[in-house]
Design a protein around this motif. Sequence first.
Motif, PDB file in Angstrom:
ATOM      1  N   GLN A  11       3.425  -8.917  -0.161  1.00 51.75           N
ATOM      2  CA  GLN A  11       2.414  -8.454  -1.112  1.00 51.75           C
ATOM      3  C   GLN A  11       1.019  -8.980  -0.804  1.00 51.75           C
ATOM      4  O   GLN A  11       0.033  -8.397  -1.261  1.00 51.75           O
ATOM      5  CB  GLN A  11       2.824  -8.858  -2.532  1.00 51.75           C
ATOM      6  CG  GLN A  11       4.065  -8.134  -3.036  1.00 51.75           C
ATOM      7  CD  GLN A  11       4.498  -8.580  -4.411  1.00 51.75           C
ATOM      8  OE1 GLN A  11       4.091  -9.646  -4.886  1.00 51.75           O
ATOM      9  NE2 GLN A  11       5.332  -7.782  -5.059  1.00 51.75           N
ATOM     10  N   ASN A  12       0.916 -10.045  -0.016  1.00 55.87           N
ATOM     11  CA  ASN A  12      -0.397 -10.587   0.343  1.00 55.87           C
ATOM     12  C   ASN A  12      -0.914  -9.976   1.644  1.00 55.87           C
ATOM     13  O   ASN A  12      -1.505 -10.659   2.490  1.00 55.87           O
ATOM     14  CB  ASN A  12      -0.320 -12.115   0.487  1.00 55.87           C
ATOM     15  CG  ASN A  12      -0.137 -12.811  -0.842  1.00 55.87           C
ATOM     16  OD1 ASN A  12      -0.631 -12.341  -1.866  1.00 55.87           O
ATOM     17  ND2 ASN A  12       0.578 -13.931  -0.834  1.00 55.87           N
ATOM     18  N   TYR A  17      -3.259  -0.783   3.371  1.00 56.85           N
ATOM     19  CA  TYR A  17      -1.844  -0.489   3.181  1.00 56.85           C
ATOM     20  C   TYR A  17      -0.972  -1.570   3.821  1.00 56.85           C
ATOM     21  O   TYR A  17      -1.295  -2.068   4.902  1.00 56.85           O
ATOM     22  CB  TYR A  17      -1.472   0.860   3.817  1.00 56.85           C
ATOM     23  CG  TYR A  17      -2.340   2.014   3.398  1.00 56.85           C
ATOM     24  CD1 TYR A  17      -2.324   2.501   2.095  1.00 56.85           C
ATOM     25  CD2 TYR A  17      -3.192   2.637   4.306  1.00 56.85           C
ATOM     26  CE1 TYR A  17      -3.115   3.566   1.711  1.00 56.85           C
ATOM     27  CE2 TYR A  17      -3.998   3.700   3.934  1.00 56.85           C
ATOM     28  CZ  TYR A  17      -3.958   4.158   2.630  1.00 56.85           C
ATOM     29  OH  TYR A  17      -4.752   5.214   2.244  1.00 56.85           O
ATOM     30  N   PRO A  18       0.155  -1.935   3.197  1.00 56.89           N
ATOM     31  CA  PRO A  18       1.105  -2.842   3.849  1.00 56.89           C
ATOM     32  C   PRO A  18       1.838  -2.111   4.963  1.00 56.89           C
ATOM     33  O   PRO A  18       2.061  -0.897   4.882  1.00 56.89           O
ATOM     34  CB  PRO A  18       2.065  -3.212   2.703  1.00 56.89           C
ATOM     35  CG  PRO A  18       2.000  -2.051   1.769  1.00 56.89           C
ATOM     36  CD  PRO A  18       0.599  -1.514   1.846  1.00 56.89           C
ATOM     37  N   TYR A 137       3.547  -4.126  -3.797  1.00 53.59           N
ATOM     38  CA  TYR A 137       2.274  -4.515  -4.389  1.00 53.59           C
ATOM     39  C   TYR A 137       2.490  -5.477  -5.555  1.00 53.59           C
ATOM     40  O   TYR A 137       3.485  -5.378  -6.273  1.00 53.59           O
ATOM     41  CB  TYR A 137       1.523  -3.281  -4.911  1.00 53.59           C
ATOM     42  CG  TYR A 137       1.115  -2.308  -3.827  1.00 53.59           C
ATOM     43  CD1 TYR A 137      -0.142  -2.390  -3.236  1.00 53.59           C
ATOM     44  CD2 TYR A 137       1.989  -1.305  -3.405  1.00 53.59           C
ATOM     45  CE1 TYR A 137      -0.523  -1.500  -2.244  1.00 53.59           C
ATOM     46  CE2 TYR A 137       1.621  -0.415  -2.410  1.00 53.59           C
ATOM     47  CZ  TYR A 137       0.370  -0.520  -1.830  1.00 53.59           C
ATOM     48  OH  TYR A 137       0.005   0.363  -0.841  1.00 53.59           O
ATOM     49  N   LYS A 138       1.540  -6.371  -5.743  1.00 55.34           N
ATOM     50  CA  LYS A 138       1.518  -7.180  -6.958  1.00 55.34           C
ATOM     51  C   LYS A 138       1.169  -6.280  -8.144  1.00 55.34           C
ATOM     52  O   LYS A 138       0.569  -5.222  -7.986  1.00 55.34           O
ATOM     53  CB  LYS A 138       0.488  -8.299  -6.830  1.00 55.34           C
ATOM     54  CG  LYS A 138       0.820  -9.342  -5.765  1.00 55.34           C
ATOM     55  CD  LYS A 138      -0.266 -10.408  -5.691  1.00 55.34           C
ATOM     56  CE  LYS A 138       0.062 -11.451  -4.631  1.00 55.34           C
ATOM     57  NZ  LYS A 138      -1.007 -12.465  -4.511  1.00 55.34           N
ATOM     58  N   ASP A 141      -2.545  -5.296  -8.401  1.00 56.60           N
ATOM     59  CA  ASP A 141      -3.186  -4.861  -7.154  1.00 56.60           C
ATOM     60  C   ASP A 141      -3.725  -3.438  -7.328  1.00 56.60           C
ATOM     61  O   ASP A 141      -2.948  -2.491  -7.497  1.00 56.60           O
ATOM     62  CB  ASP A 141      -2.176  -4.914  -6.002  1.00 56.60           C
ATOM     63  CG  ASP A 141      -2.850  -4.794  -4.637  1.00 56.60           C
ATOM     64  OD1 ASP A 141      -3.934  -4.179  -4.559  1.00 56.60           O
ATOM     65  OD2 ASP A 141      -2.286  -5.311  -3.656  1.00 56.60           O
ATOM     66  N   ARG A 143      -4.877  -1.549  -5.215  1.00 55.08           N
ATOM     67  CA  ARG A 143      -4.611  -0.708  -4.047  1.00 55.08           C
ATOM     68  C   ARG A 143      -3.329   0.106  -4.201  1.00 55.08           C
ATOM     69  O   ARG A 143      -3.005   0.939  -3.346  1.00 55.08           O
ATOM     70  CB  ARG A 143      -4.508  -1.578  -2.788  1.00 55.08           C
ATOM     71  CG  ARG A 143      -5.792  -2.309  -2.431  1.00 55.08           C
ATOM     72  CD  ARG A 143      -5.591  -3.291  -1.289  1.00 55.08           C
ATOM     73  NE  ARG A 143      -4.705  -4.399  -1.666  1.00 55.08           N
ATOM     74  CZ  ARG A 143      -4.389  -5.410  -0.855  1.00 55.08           C
ATOM     75  NH1 ARG A 143      -4.912  -5.455   0.369  1.00 55.08           N
ATOM     76  NH2 ARG A 143      -3.590  -6.375  -1.257  1.00 55.08           N
ATOM     77  N   ARG A 144      -2.609  -0.118  -5.282  1.00 51.63           N
ATOM     78  CA  ARG A 144      -1.307   0.523  -5.483  1.00 51.63           C
ATOM     79  C   ARG A 144      -1.440   2.050  -5.543  1.00 51.63           C
ATOM     80  O   ARG A 144      -0.669   2.763  -4.901  1.00 51.63           O
ATOM     81  CB  ARG A 144      -0.652  -0.001  -6.755  1.00 51.63           C
ATOM     82  CG  ARG A 144       0.744   0.554  -7.004  1.00 51.63           C
ATOM     83  CD  ARG A 144       1.211   0.212  -8.405  1.00 51.63           C
ATOM     84  NE  ARG A 144       1.321  -1.240  -8.603  1.00 51.63           N
ATOM     85  CZ  ARG A 144       2.467  -1.871  -8.790  1.00 51.63           C
ATOM     86  NH1 ARG A 144       3.597  -1.193  -8.816  1.00 51.63           N
ATOM     87  NH2 ARG A 144       2.498  -3.167  -8.994  1.00 51.63           N
ATOM     88  N   GLY A 147      -1.904   3.443  -2.238  1.00 49.44           N
ATOM     89  CA  GLY A 147      -0.651   3.362  -1.488  1.00 49.44           C
ATOM     90  C   GLY A 147       0.304   4.488  -1.845  1.00 49.44           C
ATOM     91  O   GLY A 147       0.916   5.111  -0.964  1.00 49.44           O
ATOM     92  N   SER A 418       3.152   5.630  -9.518  1.00 48.60           N
ATOM     93  CA  SER A 418       2.525   4.309  -9.583  1.00 48.60           C
ATOM     94  C   SER A 418       2.561   3.765 -11.010  1.00 48.60           C
ATOM     95  O   SER A 418       2.850   2.581 -11.233  1.00 48.60           O
ATOM     96  CB  SER A 418       1.086   4.395  -9.076  1.00 48.60           C
ATOM     97  OG  SER A 418       0.442   3.156  -9.165  1.00 48.60           O
ATOM     98  N   LYS A 422       4.026   0.244 -12.646  1.00 51.78           N
ATOM     99  CA  LYS A 422       3.100  -0.702 -13.278  1.00 51.78           C
ATOM    100  C   LYS A 422       3.459  -0.968 -14.735  1.00 51.78           C
ATOM    101  O   LYS A 422       3.247  -2.071 -15.238  1.00 51.78           O
ATOM    102  CB  LYS A 422       1.664  -0.176 -13.185  1.00 51.78           C
ATOM    103  CG  LYS A 422       1.063  -0.258 -11.793  1.00 51.78           C
ATOM    104  CD  LYS A 422      -0.425   0.035 -11.791  1.00 51.78           C
ATOM    105  CE  LYS A 422      -0.747   1.482 -12.029  1.00 51.78           C
ATOM    106  NZ  LYS A 422      -2.189   1.783 -11.845  1.00 51.78           N
TER     107      LYS A 422
END
Length: 503
Positions: A11-12, A17-18, A137-138, A141, A143-144, A147, A418, A422
């Motif tokens: 997640q870090n 994007y991961p 994702y946290k 985050d 950015r989710r 993503g 998403s 969440k």
Amino acid sequence: MALNLTIEEIQNFKGKYPKQLWYLFFSEMWERFSFYGMRGMLVIFMVNQLNMNAVNANLQYGATQAFVYAFTFIGGMFADKILGFRKSLFWGGILMIAGSIILALDPHQFFFIGISFTIIGTGFFKPNISTMVGRLYKDDDNRRDAGFSFFYMGVNLGALIGGYLCIAVANGSMLSSIVPEHLRWNVAFGFAAILMVISLLTFIQTQKSLGDIGISPLLAVETSKRKVYEYLTYIGSLAVIPVIILLVSNSGYTDMFMYIIGPCSLLYLLFEMRNFSASENKKLVAALVFVLFSIVFWAFFEQSGGSLSLFAESNLSKTVLGVALDPNGVNNSANSFFVIAFAALVGLVWLWMSKRKIEPNTVVKFGLGFLFLAGGFYVFYYTKFFADANGVTSLDLFTFGWFVITFGELCLSPIGMSAMTKLSPQKVQAVMMGMWFLASAYGQYFAGLLGANIAGASENSTNLEKLIVYADGYKQLAIYALIAGVLLIVISPLVKKLMQEVR
């Protein structure tokens, strides 16, 4: 299997994007090739090969797709409680491969058997890969959403290729010099089987990069006992297939099933909610608002596989910008093409707006989705003013309608997935993702009913009269979508309060 990464390390991640998102992207892409390839063939196959009339084909389409999405709720529940996301996804993939092979062997004789395997398989596969994306994702985050928009582009890349290729091969618009006419449908269903195998192999090779995401929730349970639970799940899912065959082959059972599965899922969620805090329950109520409105969205959107398939077959020209194309291939894949072209851009726009603190909240995004949906269906209605005396109208304008609708889908579907992750406590994330797809089941169900009504009104009509009936039906859907969009935007402050810190 060694767990090389911790959830914190995953997640870090740096950047937009991961890296794990890419792996899940490709696995989902090929699975969606299989799913949307078959979806795009259903109504045309039932009308032209199984000799169903248009009304019954629409009802059957709605029933089949409703069961597909309804079982994602059940698959999510078993993943949460017994299998974990990974084993659930793998088992679902095996069943989908089996279903596709059965259909490839003899789609005329084994149609409902193959479809039933696919229904169960999709139930185990689909909600769990989406949930794993959310776990990258946290919770806070921002950015989710980007993503999920990127992930959704992978969904649509598979849908684009499968949606066009399978129906084009089946209709003889592609590979007609290679595939004998009597084997076209077999080969079309066979493509779905091959690409599903690739999807599953992709996931198997990339599991080690996922850390402990998706592992069994029963690791603390004695191994022998855990294995018993898992094997019972596998055996039970196979044992229920004859029941699914009966339900799917008779659309009259669909009403009863839909009356039961929705209330039962809500009761199950209420039962789970007693273990959560008031704050968590408010978020779950907000999630249910999104679920209810998404039913309306998908009821309209999923005309693509029902009434719009028949509209495309009979009432559309065969060129887009001067290029000869299969009208049903365009109907099945135009939306996916536009998602691929614009999903990343929309995701970057959300990021740009977020940095400047002007990003609309999720409820307003939903409302915007409905406004775009209304615009697209109004374009479908407007095609009747470009028809010739034979009831054939512009495929160019029809494609533009899908262009408009695409932005509605990008405002709702990836953002909706998403939002489910969440707003849901981790314990029920897969179940809530299943409920999101269960809403799609009800959307598919109502799509079949709407499509059947439109088709019924045009029976025994000339092709021009059919075009007018279909177009006027799409105008009504545009009006209803407009009302829903405005309503969502009006109630957005109330829903935002329920969401609390979640945007």
